[in-house]
Design an enzyme around this catalytic site. Structure first.
Site, mmCIF file in Angstrom:
data_model
loop_
_atom_site.group_PDB
_atom_site.id
_atom_site.type_symbol
_atom_site.label_atom_id
_atom_site.label_comp_id
_atom_site.label_asym_id
_atom_site.label_seq_id
_atom_site.Cartn_x
_atom_site.Cartn_y
_atom_site.Cartn_z
ATOM 1 N N ASP A 123 -44.612 84.121 -52.800
ATOM 2 C CA ASP A 123 -45.821 85.096 -52.480
ATOM 3 C C ASP A 123 -46.792 84.363 -51.679
ATOM 4 O O ASP A 123 -48.039 84.718 -51.709
ATOM 5 C CB ASP A 123 -46.420 85.958 -53.524
ATOM 6 C CG ASP A 123 -45.203 86.734 -54.035
ATOM 7 O OD1 ASP A 123 -44.324 87.240 -53.572
ATOM 8 O OD2 ASP A 123 -45.302 86.871 -55.547
ATOM 9 N N ASP A 139 -42.401 82.475 -46.818
ATOM 10 C CA ASP A 139 -42.180 81.033 -46.719
ATOM 11 C C ASP A 139 -41.522 80.552 -47.846
ATOM 12 O O ASP A 139 -40.776 81.313 -48.551
ATOM 13 C CB ASP A 139 -43.578 80.295 -46.316
ATOM 14 C CG ASP A 139 -44.380 80.206 -47.363
ATOM 15 O OD1 ASP A 139 -44.277 80.718 -48.702
ATOM 16 O OD2 ASP A 139 -45.521 79.639 -47.270
ATOM 17 N N ASN A 145 -42.802 90.840 -46.599
ATOM 18 C CA ASN A 145 -42.842 91.348 -47.980
ATOM 19 C C ASN A 145 -43.938 91.815 -48.302
ATOM 20 O O ASN A 145 -45.109 91.667 -47.712
ATOM 21 C CB ASN A 145 -42.406 89.919 -48.817
ATOM 22 C CG ASN A 145 -42.703 90.386 -50.134
ATOM 23 O OD1 ASN A 145 -41.912 91.214 -50.641
ATOM 24 N ND2 ASN A 145 -43.346 89.737 -51.146
ATOM 25 N N GLY A 151 -42.325 79.311 -50.595
ATOM 26 C CA GLY A 151 -43.101 79.330 -52.063
ATOM 27 C C GLY A 151 -43.020 80.874 -52.430
ATOM 28 O O GLY A 151 -42.442 81.562 -51.839
ATOM 29 N N HIS A 189 -46.550 92.915 -51.611
ATOM 30 C CA HIS A 189 -46.871 92.348 -52.811
ATOM 31 C C HIS A 189 -47.931 93.238 -53.385
ATOM 32 O O HIS A 189 -48.905 93.286 -52.745
ATOM 33 C CB HIS A 189 -47.415 90.868 -52.834
ATOM 34 C CG HIS A 189 -47.520 90.389 -54.056
ATOM 35 N ND1 HIS A 189 -46.457 90.178 -55.072
ATOM 36 C CD2 HIS A 189 -48.610 90.023 -54.766
ATOM 37 C CE1 HIS A 189 -47.008 89.617 -56.063
ATOM 38 N NE2 HIS A 189 -48.454 89.684 -55.959
ATOM 39 N N ARG A 210 -36.500 89.557 -56.113
ATOM 40 C CA ARG A 210 -35.981 88.267 -56.017
ATOM 41 C C ARG A 210 -36.576 87.124 -54.899
ATOM 42 O O ARG A 210 -37.040 87.607 -53.787
ATOM 43 C CB ARG A 210 -34.376 88.246 -55.342
ATOM 44 C CG ARG A 210 -33.441 89.130 -56.229
ATOM 45 C CD ARG A 210 -33.230 88.768 -57.772
ATOM 46 N NE ARG A 210 -32.342 89.719 -58.427
ATOM 47 C CZ ARG A 210 -31.909 89.349 -59.572
ATOM 48 N NH1 ARG A 210 -32.087 88.306 -60.158
ATOM 49 N NH2 ARG A 210 -31.207 90.220 -60.222
HETATM 50 C C1 GAR Z 1 -44.137 97.964 -54.992
HETATM 51 O O1 GAR Z 1 -45.398 98.238 -55.670
HETATM 52 C C2 GAR Z 1 -43.981 96.546 -54.374
HETATM 53 O O2 GAR Z 1 -45.086 96.052 -54.043
HETATM 54 C C3 GAR Z 1 -43.608 95.831 -55.477
HETATM 55 O O3 GAR Z 1 -42.679 96.550 -56.208
HETATM 56 C C4 GAR Z 1 -42.908 97.897 -56.035
HETATM 57 C C5 GAR Z 1 -41.723 98.518 -55.052
HETATM 58 O O4 GAR Z 1 -41.769 100.001 -55.152
HETATM 59 N N1 GAR Z 1 -43.156 94.460 -55.230
HETATM 60 C C6 GAR Z 1 -42.940 93.400 -55.810
HETATM 61 O O5 GAR Z 1 -43.714 93.330 -56.598
HETATM 62 C C7 GAR Z 1 -42.423 92.133 -55.152
HETATM 63 N N2 GAR Z 1 -42.892 90.941 -55.906
HETATM 64 P P1 GAR Z 1 -40.784 101.042 -54.535
HETATM 65 O O6 GAR Z 1 -39.312 100.696 -54.963
HETATM 66 O O7 GAR Z 1 -41.280 102.284 -54.827
HETATM 67 O O8 GAR Z 1 -40.896 100.466 -52.990
#
Ligand code: GAR
Length: 249
Positions: A187, A183, A149, A185, A151, A128
Protein backbone atom coordinates in the site's frame (compact mmCIF):
# COMPACT_ATOMS: atom_id res chain seq x y z
CA UNK A 1 -8.92 0.64 -22.94
CA UNK A 2 -9.05 -2.93 -21.69
CA UNK A 3 -9.11 -3.44 -17.95
CA UNK A 4 -9.10 -6.55 -15.80
CA UNK A 5 -10.38 -6.57 -12.23
CA UNK A 6 -9.23 -8.79 -9.36
CA UNK A 7 -11.41 -9.42 -6.30
CA UNK A 8 -11.30 -11.51 -3.14
CA UNK A 9 -14.74 -10.81 -1.71
CA UNK A 10 -18.18 -9.44 -2.41
CA UNK A 11 -17.13 -7.11 -5.20
CA UNK A 12 -19.15 -3.98 -4.45
CA UNK A 13 -16.30 -1.92 -5.96
CA UNK A 14 -16.35 -4.12 -9.05
CA UNK A 15 -20.09 -3.43 -9.23
CA UNK A 16 -19.49 0.33 -9.01
CA UNK A 17 -16.97 0.11 -11.86
CA UNK A 18 -19.32 -2.02 -13.99
CA UNK A 19 -22.16 0.44 -13.31
CA UNK A 20 -19.99 3.41 -14.30
CA UNK A 21 -19.17 1.63 -17.56
CA UNK A 22 -22.78 0.74 -18.28
CA UNK A 23 -24.09 4.27 -17.73
CA UNK A 24 -21.32 5.64 -19.93
CA UNK A 25 -19.33 7.72 -17.42
CA UNK A 26 -16.35 5.37 -17.71
CA UNK A 27 -15.17 4.54 -21.20
CA UNK A 28 -13.31 1.25 -20.71
CA UNK A 29 -13.98 -2.39 -21.44
CA UNK A 30 -13.86 -4.81 -18.50
CA UNK A 31 -12.51 -7.89 -20.27
CA UNK A 32 -12.00 -10.24 -17.31
CA UNK A 33 -12.55 -10.60 -13.59
CA UNK A 34 -10.29 -12.87 -11.54
CA UNK A 35 -10.27 -13.94 -7.90
CA UNK A 36 -7.86 -15.58 -5.48
CA UNK A 37 -10.62 -17.87 -4.21
CA UNK A 38 -13.57 -19.52 -5.90
CA UNK A 39 -16.01 -18.24 -3.24
CA UNK A 40 -15.52 -14.57 -4.08
CA UNK A 41 -18.94 -13.00 -4.57
CA UNK A 42 -17.47 -10.65 -7.16
CA UNK A 43 -17.22 -13.60 -9.58
CA UNK A 44 -21.03 -13.94 -9.59
CA UNK A 45 -21.46 -10.23 -10.28
CA UNK A 46 -19.11 -10.55 -13.28
CA UNK A 47 -20.81 -13.68 -14.59
CA UNK A 48 -24.20 -11.98 -14.39
CA UNK A 49 -22.77 -9.16 -16.51
CA UNK A 50 -21.36 -11.65 -19.04
CA UNK A 51 -17.71 -10.90 -18.19
CA UNK A 52 -15.27 -13.85 -18.38
CA UNK A 53 -13.97 -14.95 -14.97
CA UNK A 54 -11.12 -17.07 -13.65
CA UNK A 55 -9.68 -18.15 -10.30
CA UNK A 56 -6.07 -18.36 -9.18
CA UNK A 57 -6.47 -20.39 -6.03
CA UNK A 58 -3.74 -18.94 -3.80
CA UNK A 59 -4.37 -21.41 -0.94
CA UNK A 60 -3.97 -24.36 -3.32
CA UNK A 61 -0.76 -22.90 -4.76
CA UNK A 62 0.65 -22.30 -1.27
CA UNK A 63 -0.15 -25.95 -0.44
CA UNK A 64 1.68 -27.08 -3.59
CA UNK A 65 4.73 -25.10 -2.46
CA UNK A 66 4.56 -26.84 0.93
CA UNK A 67 4.56 -30.18 -0.89
CA UNK A 68 7.80 -29.24 -2.63
CA UNK A 69 6.67 -27.71 -5.92
CA UNK A 70 9.50 -25.34 -6.90
CA UNK A 71 9.21 -21.67 -7.80
CA UNK A 72 8.75 -20.93 -11.54
CA UNK A 73 11.81 -21.31 -13.80
CA UNK A 74 11.96 -17.59 -14.53
CA UNK A 75 11.89 -16.66 -10.81
CA UNK A 76 15.17 -15.42 -9.35
CA UNK A 77 15.08 -15.27 -5.55
CA UNK A 78 18.00 -12.83 -5.40
CA UNK A 79 16.52 -10.42 -7.93
CA UNK A 80 13.02 -10.43 -6.41
CA UNK A 81 14.31 -10.26 -2.81
CA UNK A 82 16.45 -7.24 -3.72
CA UNK A 83 13.56 -5.27 -5.18
CA UNK A 84 10.76 -6.07 -2.72
CA UNK A 85 9.94 -3.93 0.29
CA UNK A 86 7.13 -6.07 1.69
CA UNK A 87 9.26 -7.94 4.23
CA UNK A 88 12.03 -5.56 5.20
CA UNK A 89 14.48 -7.10 7.66
CA UNK A 90 12.93 -10.58 7.49
CA UNK A 91 15.10 -13.64 8.08
CA UNK A 92 16.35 -15.05 4.75
CA UNK A 93 14.47 -18.36 5.13
CA UNK A 94 11.19 -16.61 5.92
CA UNK A 95 11.64 -14.22 3.00
CA UNK A 96 12.46 -17.11 0.64
CA UNK A 97 9.25 -18.95 1.55
CA UNK A 98 7.16 -15.80 1.39
CA UNK A 99 8.39 -14.94 -2.10
CA UNK A 100 8.56 -18.45 -3.56
CA UNK A 101 5.04 -19.51 -2.67
CA UNK A 102 3.64 -16.25 -3.97
CA UNK A 103 5.63 -16.59 -7.19
CA UNK A 104 3.95 -19.98 -7.81
CA UNK A 105 0.51 -18.36 -7.48
CA UNK A 106 1.62 -15.25 -9.39
CA UNK A 107 2.89 -17.32 -12.33
CA UNK A 108 -0.59 -18.81 -12.63
CA UNK A 109 -2.15 -15.35 -12.37
CA UNK A 110 0.18 -13.95 -15.05
CA UNK A 111 -0.68 -16.87 -17.35
CA UNK A 112 -4.42 -16.42 -16.85
CA UNK A 113 -4.22 -12.66 -17.48
CA UNK A 114 -1.88 -12.81 -20.49
CA UNK A 115 -4.49 -13.62 -23.19
CA UNK A 116 -6.49 -10.50 -22.29
CA UNK A 117 -3.65 -8.09 -23.12
CA UNK A 118 -4.80 -5.62 -20.46
CA UNK A 119 -3.96 -1.94 -20.39
CA UNK A 120 -4.73 -1.74 -16.68
CA UNK A 121 -5.21 -4.20 -13.85
CA UNK A 122 -7.55 -2.99 -11.12
CA UNK A 123 -7.49 -4.46 -7.60
CA UNK A 124 -11.00 -4.11 -6.17
CA UNK A 125 -10.80 -5.67 -2.74
CA UNK A 126 -8.05 -8.11 -3.76
CA UNK A 127 -6.52 -9.18 -0.45
CA UNK A 128 -3.11 -10.34 -1.69
CA UNK A 129 0.14 -8.42 -2.00
CA UNK A 130 2.14 -8.74 -5.20
CA UNK A 131 5.86 -9.44 -5.28
CA UNK A 132 8.14 -7.79 -7.85
CA UNK A 133 7.94 -11.09 -9.78
CA UNK A 134 4.30 -10.36 -10.62
CA UNK A 135 4.57 -6.59 -10.91
CA UNK A 136 7.49 -6.65 -13.35
CA UNK A 137 6.01 -9.62 -15.22
CA UNK A 138 2.76 -7.75 -15.71
CA UNK A 139 4.12 -4.27 -16.31
CA UNK A 140 6.84 -5.13 -18.86
CA UNK A 141 7.22 -2.56 -21.59
CA UNK A 142 5.17 0.21 -19.96
CA UNK A 143 6.39 3.53 -18.55
CA UNK A 144 3.26 4.15 -16.51
CA UNK A 145 2.40 1.80 -13.63
CA UNK A 146 -0.35 -0.54 -14.79
CA UNK A 147 -1.77 -1.86 -11.52
CA UNK A 148 -4.20 0.26 -9.48
CA UNK A 149 -5.49 -0.56 -5.98
CA UNK A 150 -8.12 0.83 -3.64
CA UNK A 151 -7.32 0.88 0.06
CA UNK A 152 -9.77 1.56 2.91
CA UNK A 153 -7.75 4.23 4.74
CA UNK A 154 -6.09 7.57 4.13
CA UNK A 155 -2.63 6.28 3.17
CA UNK A 156 0.11 6.41 4.25
CA UNK A 157 -1.82 5.86 7.51
CA UNK A 158 -3.07 2.35 8.18
CA UNK A 159 -1.73 0.17 5.35
CA UNK A 160 -2.54 -3.55 5.60
CA UNK A 161 -5.63 -5.69 5.66
CA UNK A 162 -8.03 -3.76 7.93
CA UNK A 163 -7.89 -0.09 7.03
CA UNK A 164 -11.32 0.93 8.38
CA UNK A 165 -10.87 -1.17 11.53
CA UNK A 166 -7.45 0.34 12.22
CA UNK A 167 -8.78 3.87 11.58
CA UNK A 168 -11.73 3.34 13.91
CA UNK A 169 -9.76 1.70 16.74
CA UNK A 170 -7.17 4.51 16.65
CA UNK A 171 -9.93 6.98 17.45
CA UNK A 172 -9.57 8.94 14.22
CA UNK A 173 -12.17 11.65 13.69
CA UNK A 174 -11.80 11.40 9.90
CA UNK A 175 -11.64 8.24 7.82
CA UNK A 176 -11.13 7.78 4.13
CA UNK A 177 -10.04 5.69 1.19
CA UNK A 178 -7.14 5.92 -1.24
CA UNK A 179 -6.62 4.83 -4.83
CA UNK A 180 -2.95 4.32 -5.68
CA UNK A 181 -0.63 2.61 -8.11
CA UNK A 182 0.93 -0.59 -6.83
CA UNK A 183 4.68 -0.62 -6.22
CA UNK A 184 7.05 -3.05 -4.50
CA UNK A 185 5.79 -2.27 -0.98
CA UNK A 186 2.49 -2.80 0.82
CA UNK A 187 0.00 0.00 0.00
CA UNK A 188 2.96 2.32 -0.59
CA UNK A 189 2.66 3.26 -4.28
CA UNK A 190 1.97 6.74 -5.75
CA UNK A 191 -1.40 8.12 -4.64
CA UNK A 192 -3.91 8.93 -7.39
CA UNK A 193 -6.94 10.02 -5.37
CA UNK A 194 -8.33 10.13 -1.84
CA UNK A 195 -11.70 10.78 -0.31
CA UNK A 196 -12.52 11.39 3.34
CA UNK A 197 -15.55 11.32 5.63
CA UNK A 198 -16.18 12.38 9.24
CA UNK A 199 -16.30 9.79 12.01
CA UNK A 200 -18.92 11.11 14.40
CA UNK A 201 -19.58 10.32 18.07
CA UNK A 202 -21.83 7.26 18.07
CA UNK A 203 -20.48 5.83 14.79
CA UNK A 204 -19.54 2.17 15.17
CA UNK A 205 -17.22 0.22 12.87
CA UNK A 206 -20.12 -0.78 10.61
CA UNK A 207 -21.04 2.88 10.16
CA UNK A 208 -17.42 3.71 9.30
CA UNK A 209 -17.30 0.92 6.71
CA UNK A 210 -20.60 2.01 5.22
CA UNK A 211 -19.44 5.62 4.85
CA UNK A 212 -16.10 4.48 3.48
CA UNK A 213 -17.53 2.16 0.85
CA UNK A 214 -19.83 4.89 -0.41
CA UNK A 215 -16.71 7.04 -0.99
CA UNK A 216 -14.88 4.12 -2.65
CA UNK A 217 -17.67 3.52 -5.16
CA UNK A 218 -17.38 7.13 -6.31
CA UNK A 219 -13.59 7.52 -6.16
CA UNK A 220 -12.46 4.32 -7.88
CA UNK A 221 -14.29 4.77 -11.22
CA UNK A 222 -13.15 8.41 -11.21
CA UNK A 223 -9.47 7.41 -10.88
CA UNK A 224 -9.82 4.75 -13.59
CA UNK A 225 -11.37 7.40 -15.83
CA UNK A 226 -8.34 9.69 -15.29
CA UNK A 227 -6.07 6.81 -16.28
CA UNK A 228 -8.17 6.00 -19.35
CA UNK A 229 -8.03 9.67 -20.41
CA UNK A 230 -4.22 9.61 -20.17
CA UNK A 231 -4.26 12.23 -17.43
CA UNK A 232 -2.05 10.53 -14.85
CA UNK A 233 1.67 11.10 -14.84
CA UNK A 234 4.12 9.76 -12.26
CA UNK A 235 6.84 12.27 -11.42
CA UNK A 236 9.67 12.41 -8.93
CA UNK A 237 9.05 15.04 -6.24
CA UNK A 238 11.66 15.53 -3.51
CA UNK A 239 12.70 11.90 -3.70
CA UNK A 240 9.18 10.46 -3.78
CA UNK A 241 7.26 9.23 -6.82
CA UNK A 242 3.96 11.09 -6.90
CA UNK A 243 1.06 11.28 -9.35
CA UNK A 244 0.44 14.50 -11.23
CA UNK A 245 -3.09 14.89 -12.62
CA UNK A 246 -3.02 16.58 -16.01
CA UNK A 247 -5.80 18.96 -17.04
CA UNK A 248 -8.58 17.61 -19.25
CA UNK A 249 -8.25 17.90 -23.04
C1 GAR B 1 -13.01 -2.48 0.22
O1 GAR B 1 -13.29 -1.74 1.38
C2 GAR B 1 -11.57 -2.24 -0.22
O2 GAR B 1 -11.12 -0.95 0.03
C3 GAR B 1 -10.84 -3.24 0.64
O3 GAR B 1 -11.65 -4.39 0.63
C4 GAR B 1 -13.03 -3.99 0.49
C5 GAR B 1 -13.61 -4.77 -0.65
O4 GAR B 1 -14.98 -4.57 -0.75
N1 GAR B 1 -9.53 -3.53 0.13
C6 GAR B 1 -8.49 -3.80 0.90
O5 GAR B 1 -8.55 -3.84 2.11
C7 GAR B 1 -7.20 -4.07 0.15
N2 GAR B 1 -6.11 -4.22 1.06
P1 GAR B 1 -15.78 -5.05 -2.05
O6 GAR B 1 -15.38 -6.52 -2.30
O7 GAR B 1 -17.22 -4.93 -1.66
O8 GAR B 1 -15.39 -4.17 -3.19
Amino acid sequence: MKIGVLVSGGGSNLQAIMDAVSVGVLDVEIVCVGADNSGAGGLNRAEKAGIPTFVTDYSAHFARWKEGVPAPDDFSLEAVADRQSLMKGAAPAALKGFLEKRAIAEADLLAQLAPYKLDLLVLAGFMRVFTPYFIDGFTTGSDLPRIMNIHPALLPAFPGTDGYGDTFRYGCKVGGCTVHFVDYGEDSGPIIGQSSFPILPGDDLDAVKEKGLAEEWRLFPECIRLYAEGRLKVVEHQGTRVVEILPAG
